[in-house]
Design an enzyme around this catalytic site. Structure first.
Site, mmCIF file in Angstrom:
data_model
loop_
_atom_site.group_PDB
_atom_site.id
_atom_site.type_symbol
_atom_site.label_atom_id
_atom_site.label_comp_id
_atom_site.label_asym_id
_atom_site.label_seq_id
_atom_site.Cartn_x
_atom_site.Cartn_y
_atom_site.Cartn_z
ATOM 1 N N ARG A 53 0.851 -1.199 0.000
ATOM 2 C CA ARG A 53 0.000 0.000 0.000
ATOM 3 C C ARG A 53 0.885 1.247 0.000
ATOM 4 O O ARG A 53 0.587 2.243 -0.646
ATOM 5 C CB ARG A 53 -0.968 0.017 1.190
ATOM 6 C CG ARG A 53 -1.685 1.353 1.369
ATOM 7 C CD ARG A 53 -3.032 1.242 2.094
ATOM 8 N NE ARG A 53 -3.013 0.369 3.248
ATOM 9 C CZ ARG A 53 -2.459 0.667 4.437
ATOM 10 N NH1 ARG A 53 -1.892 1.837 4.640
ATOM 11 N NH2 ARG A 53 -2.482 -0.202 5.429
ATOM 12 N N TYR A 105 -15.713 17.303 -15.746
ATOM 13 C CA TYR A 105 -16.128 15.894 -15.846
ATOM 14 C C TYR A 105 -17.214 15.572 -14.809
ATOM 15 O O TYR A 105 -17.104 15.982 -13.652
ATOM 16 C CB TYR A 105 -14.887 15.008 -15.633
ATOM 17 C CG TYR A 105 -15.188 13.540 -15.576
ATOM 18 C CD1 TYR A 105 -15.537 12.840 -16.728
ATOM 19 C CD2 TYR A 105 -15.152 12.840 -14.376
ATOM 20 C CE1 TYR A 105 -15.828 11.488 -16.676
ATOM 21 C CE2 TYR A 105 -15.429 11.489 -14.314
ATOM 22 C CZ TYR A 105 -15.775 10.814 -15.476
ATOM 23 O OH TYR A 105 -16.056 9.484 -15.415
ATOM 24 N N ASP A 177 -6.845 18.830 -14.769
ATOM 25 C CA ASP A 177 -7.158 17.480 -15.229
ATOM 26 C C ASP A 177 -6.782 17.411 -16.711
ATOM 27 O O ASP A 177 -7.432 18.017 -17.558
ATOM 28 C CB ASP A 177 -8.653 17.211 -15.009
ATOM 29 C CG ASP A 177 -9.074 15.809 -15.441
ATOM 30 O OD1 ASP A 177 -8.388 15.205 -16.291
ATOM 31 O OD2 ASP A 177 -10.118 15.329 -14.947
ATOM 32 N N LYS A 202 -8.304 6.458 -19.718
ATOM 33 C CA LYS A 202 -8.592 6.972 -21.052
ATOM 34 C C LYS A 202 -7.379 6.821 -21.971
ATOM 35 O O LYS A 202 -6.963 5.714 -22.234
ATOM 36 C CB LYS A 202 -9.081 8.417 -20.942
ATOM 37 C CG LYS A 202 -10.121 8.631 -19.833
ATOM 38 C CD LYS A 202 -11.403 7.839 -20.025
ATOM 39 C CE LYS A 202 -12.297 7.805 -18.794
ATOM 40 N NZ LYS A 202 -12.618 9.073 -18.188
HETATM 41 C C1 LIG Z 1 -12.896 9.525 -16.921
HETATM 42 C C2 LIG Z 1 -12.474 10.830 -16.426
HETATM 43 C C3 LIG Z 1 -12.215 11.045 -15.065
HETATM 44 C C4 LIG Z 1 -12.434 9.987 -14.017
HETATM 45 O O1 LIG Z 1 -11.592 8.914 -14.166
HETATM 46 P P1 LIG Z 1 -11.936 7.410 -13.722
HETATM 47 O O2 LIG Z 1 -10.690 6.687 -14.071
HETATM 48 O O3 LIG Z 1 -13.148 6.975 -14.486
HETATM 49 O O4 LIG Z 1 -12.207 7.440 -12.254
HETATM 50 C C5 LIG Z 1 -11.784 12.293 -14.677
HETATM 51 N N1 LIG Z 1 -11.625 13.290 -15.567
HETATM 52 C C6 LIG Z 1 -11.866 13.125 -16.878
HETATM 53 C C7 LIG Z 1 -11.676 14.274 -17.810
HETATM 54 C C8 LIG Z 1 -12.308 11.899 -17.354
HETATM 55 O O5 LIG Z 1 -12.573 11.755 -18.664
#
Ligand SMILES: *Cc1c(COP(=O)(O)O)cnc(C)c1O
Length: 388
Positions: A53, A105, A177, A202
């Site tokens: 962890r 998001y 992000d 993604k």
């Molecule tokens: C998918 C996504 C997230 C969240 O990510 P997860 O891996 O699904 O928890 C955050 N920000 C953006 C822009 C995303 O496309």
């Protein structure tokens, strides 16, 4: 030894954080599938590891690799993108105020408003493409500014440098992000951001087969706080996930280049299609912030794989199109090698209140494409038959 000090992205993608396994010479970082590590004497570790962890060698390799790709000193990875986001919010205390970009998001919006607001975090949504609106939104207790660019699904481009200046002037942390652009197309730390956040699910993962998140920073004090939270909260990814992500970053640049090349061809094609009222794509000169995209993104690699279109018909036209595509699969998510199509108002953004959807331009005729790396002629033919 391998050289990971190159200033070239493609080289760092393959080598940063990675060394042949000292025990066997295996060129790939092994999956160290272990929860604990033997100690020489109480408190004396063989390497830097005591419990997975806290840290694990496969995870460390991924963390260093991602840090390098963002031009950062420190990387931390998480079980998901939202777990990474949650870790940043845990830097705050009750009574602190956050500025959130208005078409953030959906999962980020939910986390802030439905989990952290009730714990005393104050939140304001701001259109961060509007500098005056941003300047007016700061409060004496603003501690965190959170933005995405390009935004989802309307692909607005936010000027990271401008928001970084404003955030610094107010002593607030700026977190960006960078999921939509990926580190291939944009490096927010170089533009003044304090933390970069990724959903690895993604483009970085890129194969629609695992979930993960990451935070990268150059600020050692901030990193130490986040590292403490990572250990304390335990939202770490499994070791197999780390291995798969590490494998994926090796092809990240060529994938994003092909996603972008295909998306540019499709954006131009749809722009001339009678069934499409408007195409939003940062690579088109018609995009309102095309010049800004050219300035802050690494557009020599392209403008990304996401396209948003407004159809000339309404909801019925959109439903017809989404039911008829054969190569574009009807699904949420994005950034994988396969093309996806979705309807934000009904699917990814259903939880956004109708009034806010209207303000953001998420209408019933809006369709979002995540363009994959299939043959572009096949993709165009698929879209044409679905619009016929
Ligand atoms: C998918 C996504 C997230 C969240 O990510 P997860 O891996 O699904 O928890 C955050 N920000 C953006 C822009 C995303 O496309």
């Amino acid at each position: 030894m391998t050289d990971s000090s190159s200033d070239k992205f493609a080289t760092r993608a393959i080598h940063a954080g990675q060394h042949p396994d000292p025990a066997t010479g295996a060129i790939m970082t092994p999956i160290y599938q272990t929860s604990t590590f033997v100690q020489k004497s109480p408190g004396q570790f063989i390497e830097d590891y005591d419990y997975s962890r806290a840290a694990n060698p496969t995870r460390t390799a991924l963390e260093q690799n991602l840090a390098s790709l963002e031009g950062g000193k420190h990387g931390l990875v998480y079980a998901s993108g939202v777990a990474a986001t949650g870790a940043v919010i845990h830097l705050l205390s009750a009574g602190d105020h956050v500025l959130l970009c208005d078409d953030v998001y959906g999962g980020t919006n939910r986390l802030f408003h439905r989990v952290f607001q009730q714990l005393g975090i104050e939140i304001s949504l701001v259109d961060m493409t509007d500098e005056a609106a941003l300047a007016a939104a700061f409060k004496p207790n603003t501690r965190l500014v959170w933005l995405e660019t390009p935004t989802n699904p309307t692909l607005k481009i936010v000027d990271i440098e401008a928001v970084a200046r404003a955030s610094k002037a107010h002593n607030a942390i700026l977190a960006v992000d960078n999921t939509f652009a990926s580190p291939v197309l944009q490096n927010p730390l170089a533009l003044g951001a304090d933390i970069v956040c990724h959903s690895l699910t993604k483009y970085i993962g890129g194969h629609s087969d695992c979930i993960g998140g990451a935070l990268i920073t150059n600020d050692t004090e901030l990193h130490n706080k986040l590292k403490f939270l990572q250990l304390s909260e335990g939202a770490v990814p499994g070791i197999n996930e780390c291995f798969l992500m590490l494998r994926s970053t090796k092809t990240l640049q060529i994938r994003v280049q092909r996603h972008s090349e295909n998306a540019m061809a499709i954006a131009k094609h749809l722009d001339a299609h009678p069934g499409v009222e408007k195409v939003i794509y940062p690579g088109l000169p018609s995009h309102p912030q095309h010049e800004l995209a050219n300035r802050q993104m690494h557009t020599e690699n392209g403008y990304g794989g996401m396209i948003t279109i407004y159809l000339t018909g309404g909801l019925d036209a959109a439903k017809r199109m989404l039911e008829k595509t054969r190569l574009f699969s009807l699904a949420e998510s994005l950034g994988g090698v396969e093309s996806l199509i979705e309807h934000p108002a009904i699917m990814t953004h259903a939880s956004v209140p109708p009034e806010q959807r209207k303000t953001l331009g998420i209408s019933d005729s809006l369709v979002r494409l995540s363009v994959g790396i299939e043959d572009v002629e096949d993709l165009i033919a698929d879209l044409d038959q679905s619009l016929a």
